[in-house]
Write an enzyme that holds these catalytic residues in place. Structure first.
Site, PDB file in Angstrom:
ATOM      1  N   LYS A  89       0.796  -1.237   0.000  1.00 20.98           N
ATOM      2  CA  LYS A  89       0.000   0.000   0.000  1.00 20.98           C
ATOM      3  C   LYS A  89       0.832   1.292   0.000  1.00 20.98           C
ATOM      4  O   LYS A  89       0.387   2.316  -0.506  1.00 20.98           O
ATOM      5  CB  LYS A  89      -0.929   0.029   1.222  1.00 20.98           C
ATOM      6  N   ASP A 139     -10.253   3.478   2.259  1.00 17.78           N
ATOM      7  CA  ASP A 139     -10.522   2.983   3.625  1.00 17.78           C
ATOM      8  C   ASP A 139     -11.324   3.988   4.456  1.00 17.78           C
ATOM      9  O   ASP A 139     -12.297   3.627   5.112  1.00 17.78           O
ATOM     10  CB  ASP A 139      -9.207   2.676   4.357  1.00 17.78           C
ATOM     11  N   ALA A 153      -3.132   4.405  16.331  1.00 15.16           N
ATOM     12  CA  ALA A 153      -2.514   5.425  15.480  1.00 15.16           C
ATOM     13  C   ALA A 153      -1.787   4.795  14.296  1.00 15.16           C
ATOM     14  O   ALA A 153      -0.826   5.359  13.788  1.00 15.16           O
ATOM     15  CB  ALA A 153      -1.559   6.278  16.309  1.00 15.16           C
ATOM     16  N   GLY A 154      -2.236   3.638  13.844  1.00 19.79           N
ATOM     17  CA  GLY A 154      -1.631   2.979  12.684  1.00 19.79           C
ATOM     18  C   GLY A 154      -2.248   3.480  11.385  1.00 19.79           C
ATOM     19  O   GLY A 154      -2.881   4.541  11.341  1.00 19.79           O
ATOM     20  N   ARG A 167      -1.414   3.747  22.569  1.00 19.92           N
ATOM     21  CA  ARG A 167      -0.505   3.257  23.601  1.00 19.92           C
ATOM     22  C   ARG A 167       0.750   4.128  23.616  1.00 19.92           C
ATOM     23  O   ARG A 167       1.138   4.655  24.641  1.00 19.92           O
ATOM     24  CB  ARG A 167      -0.175   1.788  23.283  1.00 19.92           C
ATOM     25  N   GLY A 208     -17.107  -4.366  12.372  1.00 22.06           N
ATOM     26  CA  GLY A 208     -16.080  -4.024  11.389  1.00 22.06           C
ATOM     27  C   GLY A 208     -16.296  -4.435   9.948  1.00 22.06           C
ATOM     28  O   GLY A 208     -15.638  -3.906   9.053  1.00 22.06           O
TER      29      GLY A 208
HETATM   30  P1  ATR Z   1      -2.735  -0.802  10.859  1.00 21.93           P
HETATM   31  O1  ATR Z   1      -1.831  -0.205   9.830  1.00 21.93           O
HETATM   32  O2  ATR Z   1      -3.396  -2.073  10.414  1.00 21.93           O
HETATM   33  O3  ATR Z   1      -3.717   0.176  11.414  1.00 21.93           O
HETATM   34  P2  ATR Z   1      -0.439  -0.761  12.649  1.00 21.93           P
HETATM   35  O4  ATR Z   1       0.139   0.337  11.867  1.00 21.93           O
HETATM   36  O5  ATR Z   1       0.387  -1.981  12.879  1.00 21.93           O
HETATM   37  O6  ATR Z   1      -1.828  -1.299  12.063  1.00 21.93           O
HETATM   38  O7  ATR Z   1      -0.935  -0.169  14.052  1.00 21.93           O
HETATM   39  C1  ATR Z   1      -1.337  -0.984  15.082  1.00 21.93           C
HETATM   40  C2  ATR Z   1      -1.979  -0.137  16.179  1.00 21.93           C
HETATM   41  O8  ATR Z   1      -2.409  -1.030  17.207  1.00 21.93           O
HETATM   42  C3  ATR Z   1      -1.042   0.856  16.824  1.00 21.93           C
HETATM   43  O9  ATR Z   1      -1.789   1.987  17.194  1.00 21.93           O
HETATM   44  C4  ATR Z   1      -0.558   0.076  18.058  1.00 21.93           C
HETATM   45  O10 ATR Z   1      -0.146   0.895  19.142  1.00 21.93           O
HETATM   46  P3  ATR Z   1       1.413   1.415  19.245  1.00 21.93           P
HETATM   47  O11 ATR Z   1       1.536   2.522  18.234  1.00 21.93           O
HETATM   48  O12 ATR Z   1       1.536   1.902  20.632  1.00 21.93           O
HETATM   49  O13 ATR Z   1       2.266   0.222  18.935  1.00 21.93           O
HETATM   50  C5  ATR Z   1      -1.816  -0.639  18.448  1.00 21.93           C
HETATM   51  N1  ATR Z   1      -1.615  -1.826  19.292  1.00 21.93           N
HETATM   52  C6  ATR Z   1      -1.164  -3.030  18.896  1.00 21.93           C
HETATM   53  N2  ATR Z   1      -1.126  -3.885  19.950  1.00 21.93           N
HETATM   54  C7  ATR Z   1      -1.578  -3.191  21.031  1.00 21.93           C
HETATM   55  C8  ATR Z   1      -1.791  -3.519  22.414  1.00 21.93           C
HETATM   56  N3  ATR Z   1      -1.537  -4.732  22.905  1.00 21.93           N
HETATM   57  N4  ATR Z   1      -2.278  -2.547  23.230  1.00 21.93           N
HETATM   58  C9  ATR Z   1      -2.558  -1.311  22.735  1.00 21.93           C
HETATM   59  N5  ATR Z   1      -2.380  -0.961  21.450  1.00 21.93           N
HETATM   60  C10 ATR Z   1      -1.895  -1.874  20.602  1.00 21.93           C
END
Ligand code: ATR
Length: 307
Positions: A85, A121, A147-148, A171, A266
């Site tokens: 992507k 999306d 924030a991903g 987080r 979802g």
């Molecule tokens: P995507 O692109 O699919 O949205 P990503 O970029 O991998 O996924 O982002 C994953 C998100 O899930 C992030 O916000 C991550 O928090 P961090 O930025 O602090 O890593 C969050 N996340 C994943 N596992 C988590 C957990 N166990 N508790 C809280 N947040 C979590």
């Protein structure tokens, strides 16, 4: 009449390919678990189009060649999924403003040999919110958990659609801040970023009218993982949305239901992001109900497979 409309097959006819069959598809690695072919082919059949949607297993090293092939083979366009992507953006002739802001492309349209990238999306989430939950983000207080990449798309669309305030709670604070700073100059909303450990997070939860969970917490195979927000901290008036669709009833959705909150699960975002892509390719109104029903059936049939 659009070119797409002139290529309609007989409604209800068997899906035989012809010399006129036009091709759309998805580039991914892996791609065999994608739910998009079933959903998009059902939609193409419902529209009566002599089109087919094909999964293409494209390894990262082959992405530039595969993108050039969209033009040389005359594909109408493709979806782009993990892991392409972001990398695909540099290979296109043009990238739409929202996709540039989000920093990722999930849909390519071949406009007479010019490849244009979009990200559906955020719009997909907005349409799911509007059609399925009957909610409009205009003037609303939005809380995005995570924030991903998905958070970025959703926050961006909500702000562009006129949300009053978008709070990003994550987080790690740095990632929430980076997301808010990146979009703030382009989308007129009040932006707040905070860590989920910050006491201000509780205030944000009380204030939020729409909460959108975008992290991987509670996603299969971690179905029993406790939600980021326990039930007792949810305001019963808040709409709680989870973009995790496997399982459909995530621990967060269960907590929200227990608390009496309205919820949005979802699979809607997944169906509508596909519907928005289909509209870009066909310039026809996509059969969203068919897409949602096909996706829901696929998810029920293949409960443990990855998308
Ligand atoms: P995507 O692109 O699919 O949205 P990503 O970029 O991998 O996924 O982002 C994953 C998100 O899930 C992030 O916000 C991550 O928090 P961090 O930025 O602090 O890593 C969050 N996340 C994943 N596992 C988590 C957990 N166990 N508790 C809280 N947040 C979590």
């Amino acid at each position: 009449m659009s070119e797409a409309a002139s290529l309609r097959a007989e409604p209800g006819a068997p899906r035989l390919l012809s010399g006129r069959t036009r091709v759309v598809g998805v580039f991914g690695d892996p791609v065999e678990h994608s739910l998009s072919p079933a959903m998009q082919n059902a939609a193409l059949a419902a529209l009566g189009l002599d089109w087919v949607y094909v999964p293409f297993h494209v390894k990262p090293a082959e992405l530039p060649t595969a993108v050039r092939a969209i033009v040389s083979l005359g594909l109408v366009g493709v979806n782009v999924t993990v892991p392409h992507k972001v990398a695909v953006m540099d290979l296109l002739d043009e990238v739409d403003e929202e996709a540039r802001l989000i920093g990722a492309v999930n849909t390519i349209v071949n406009r007479d040999g010019r490849l244009v990238g979009y990200n559906t999306d955020g719009l997909g989430f907005l349409q799911s919110l509007e059609e399925q939950a009957g909610r409009d983000p205009r003037g609303a207080e939005i809380l995005v958990l995570g924030a991903g990449g998905a958070a970025q798309a959703i926050a961006c669309s909500m702000a562009m659609r006129g949300a009053a305030r978008v709070t990003i709670a994550n987080r790690s604070l740095a990632k929430a801040q980076a997301l808010a700073e990146r979009i703030r100059p382009y989308a007129p909303a009040e932006w707040t970023s905070l860590s989920t450990d910050d006491p201000a997070f509780l205030k944000a939860l009380r204030r939020a009218e729409i909460i959108v969970h975008t992290t991987t917490v509670g996603m299969h195979p971690h179905d029993d993982q406790p939600p980021i927000v326990p039930a007792e901290l949810l305001e019963p008036s808040a709409l709680v949305c989870d973009i995790v669709y496997r399982p459909r009833e995530t621990t967060l959705i269960q907590a929200a239901r227990a608390r009496g909150c309205p919820v949005l699960t979802g699979e809607g975002m997944l169906a509508y992001q596909g519907a928005v892509a289909l509209r870009l390719w066909t310039e026809m109104e996509p059969p969203a109900t068919v897409m949602l029903a096909t996706l829901t059936a696929q998810l029920a049939e293949r409960p443990s497979e990855r998308p």
